[in-house]
Design a protein around this motif. Structure first.
Motif, mmCIF file in Angstrom:
data_model
loop_
_atom_site.group_PDB
_atom_site.id
_atom_site.type_symbol
_atom_site.label_atom_id
_atom_site.label_comp_id
_atom_site.label_asym_id
_atom_site.label_seq_id
_atom_site.Cartn_x
_atom_site.Cartn_y
_atom_site.Cartn_z
ATOM 1 N N LYS A 10 -34.265 23.759 -18.974
ATOM 2 C CA LYS A 10 -34.363 22.930 -17.412
ATOM 3 C C LYS A 10 -33.602 23.605 -16.678
ATOM 4 O O LYS A 10 -34.322 23.419 -15.251
ATOM 5 C CB LYS A 10 -33.801 21.633 -17.602
ATOM 6 C CG LYS A 10 -34.936 20.676 -18.473
ATOM 7 C CD LYS A 10 -34.433 19.631 -18.784
ATOM 8 C CE LYS A 10 -35.829 18.911 -19.569
ATOM 9 N NZ LYS A 10 -35.345 17.139 -19.835
ATOM 10 N N GLN A 11 -32.350 24.371 -16.679
ATOM 11 C CA GLN A 11 -31.679 24.266 -15.930
ATOM 12 C C GLN A 11 -31.693 25.973 -15.344
ATOM 13 O O GLN A 11 -31.331 26.652 -14.932
ATOM 14 C CB GLN A 11 -29.406 24.609 -15.935
ATOM 15 C CG GLN A 11 -29.498 23.589 -15.899
ATOM 16 C CD GLN A 11 -28.388 22.316 -16.572
ATOM 17 O OE1 GLN A 11 -27.462 23.252 -17.163
ATOM 18 N NE2 GLN A 11 -27.805 21.375 -16.476
ATOM 19 N N GLY A 12 -32.596 26.471 -16.340
ATOM 20 C CA GLY A 12 -33.166 28.367 -15.836
ATOM 21 C C GLY A 12 -32.263 28.810 -16.419
ATOM 22 O O GLY A 12 -32.456 30.046 -16.502
ATOM 23 N N LYS A 13 -31.520 28.628 -17.792
ATOM 24 C CA LYS A 13 -30.877 29.203 -18.651
ATOM 25 C C LYS A 13 -30.903 29.690 -19.647
ATOM 26 O O LYS A 13 -30.608 29.481 -20.911
ATOM 27 C CB LYS A 13 -28.575 28.189 -18.571
ATOM 28 C CG LYS A 13 -28.016 28.244 -17.680
ATOM 29 C CD LYS A 13 -27.479 26.963 -17.825
ATOM 30 C CE LYS A 13 -26.426 27.111 -16.761
ATOM 31 N NZ LYS A 13 -25.046 25.615 -16.761
ATOM 32 N N THR A 14 -31.496 30.673 -19.491
ATOM 33 C CA THR A 14 -32.585 31.546 -20.426
ATOM 34 C C THR A 14 -31.559 31.996 -21.928
ATOM 35 O O THR A 14 -31.874 32.074 -22.931
ATOM 36 C CB THR A 14 -33.743 31.852 -20.306
ATOM 37 O OG1 THR A 14 -33.470 33.156 -19.589
ATOM 38 C CG2 THR A 14 -34.730 30.879 -19.399
ATOM 39 N N GLU A 15 -30.172 32.489 -21.026
ATOM 40 C CA GLU A 15 -30.043 33.514 -21.910
ATOM 41 C C GLU A 15 -29.058 32.807 -23.176
ATOM 42 O O GLU A 15 -28.848 33.290 -24.107
ATOM 43 C CB GLU A 15 -28.837 34.517 -20.682
ATOM 44 C CG GLU A 15 -29.474 35.714 -19.900
ATOM 45 C CD GLU A 15 -30.236 36.611 -20.962
ATOM 46 O OE1 GLU A 15 -29.489 37.043 -22.015
ATOM 47 O OE2 GLU A 15 -31.831 36.985 -21.116
#
Length: 73
Positions: A10-15
């Motif tokens: 959700k926070q865009g922290k895909t790494e």
């Protein structure tokens, strides 16, 4: 794992999610976890690498993992 991965996604922290998935894959492979669970994690990993991961996919993977852990135990 699912809640943390969902929050990060959700926070865009895909790494961070990708790192968590890779670490989980290593553990599962070393412990001979069901192929379906490993396959689901690989699918999630591939989606993350292509920036196509979604909360729906994460939920589906979590359901596979939960089902396999219930059947194994």
């Amino acid at each position: 794992m699912r809640d943390l991965a969902a929050l990060w996604l959700k926070q865009g922290k895909t790494e961070q999610v990708k790192k968590l998935v890779l670490e989980t894959l290593e553990v599962f492979r070393s412990r001979y976890v069901a192929r379906e669970s490993i396959g689901a994690l690989l699918m999630l990993r591939d989606a993350l690498e292509r920036n196509l991961a979604s909360l729906e996919l994460l939920q589906m993977v979590a359901q596979v993992l939960e089902r396999d852990s219930t059947e194994a135990g």
